[in-house]
Design a protein around this motif. Sequence first.
Motif, PDB file in Angstrom:
ATOM      1  N   TYR A  41      -3.763   0.934  -5.330  1.00 47.13           N
ATOM      2  CA  TYR A  41      -2.301   0.888  -5.333  1.00 47.13           C
ATOM      3  C   TYR A  41      -1.784   1.468  -6.631  1.00 47.13           C
ATOM      4  CZ  TYR A  41      -2.676  -2.312  -1.406  1.00 47.13           C
ATOM      5  OH  TYR A  41      -2.965  -2.872  -0.206  1.00 47.13           O
ATOM      6  N   ARG A  44       4.230   2.860  -8.157  1.00 45.88           N
ATOM      7  CA  ARG A  44       5.333   2.850  -7.178  1.00 45.88           C
ATOM      8  C   ARG A  44       5.133   1.784  -6.111  1.00 45.88           C
ATOM      9  NH1 ARG A  44       6.645   9.262  -6.332  1.00 45.88           N
ATOM     10  NH2 ARG A  44       7.379   9.590  -8.459  1.00 45.88           N
ATOM     11  N   ASP A  45       3.890   1.580  -5.693  1.00 42.87           N
ATOM     12  CA  ASP A  45       3.593   0.534  -4.713  1.00 42.87           C
ATOM     13  C   ASP A  45       3.954  -0.846  -5.255  1.00 42.87           C
ATOM     14  OD1 ASP A  45       2.429   2.324  -2.783  1.00 42.87           O
ATOM     15  OD2 ASP A  45       0.628   2.356  -4.040  1.00 42.87           O
ATOM     16  N   ARG A  48       7.747  -1.226  -5.574  1.00 40.47           N
ATOM     17  CA  ARG A  48       8.319  -1.419  -4.238  1.00 40.47           C
ATOM     18  C   ARG A  48       8.098  -2.847  -3.746  1.00 40.47           C
ATOM     19  NH1 ARG A  48       6.589   3.420  -1.428  1.00 40.47           N
ATOM     20  NH2 ARG A  48       4.610   2.352  -1.404  1.00 40.47           N
ATOM     21  N   LEU A  49       6.919  -3.406  -4.017  1.00 42.24           N
ATOM     22  CA  LEU A  49       6.632  -4.783  -3.632  1.00 42.24           C
ATOM     23  C   LEU A  49       7.545  -5.765  -4.362  1.00 42.24           C
ATOM     24  CD1 LEU A  49       4.861  -6.901  -2.212  1.00 42.24           C
ATOM     25  CD2 LEU A  49       3.329  -6.781  -4.171  1.00 42.24           C
TER      26      LEU A  49
END
Length: 56
Positions: A41, A44-45, A48-49
């Motif tokens: 991951y 950005r992941d 976003r989470l």
Amino acid sequence: MNSLGVEKPQEWLGDDRDGHPGKTVAQLMLMAAHRARLLGYGRRDLVRLIDATGVE
């Protein structure tokens, strides 16, 4: 909460950002970021989470 790995629930109480509760949150965030990178991951992941949680 022992099954969650929390042996001392009082560690989570309080609002002292510079005290033990704040340090615990910081440590968990860093550990999660490190583990996420190992799992593939990216930044950005993770952002976003966190954004999806509604935390402001």
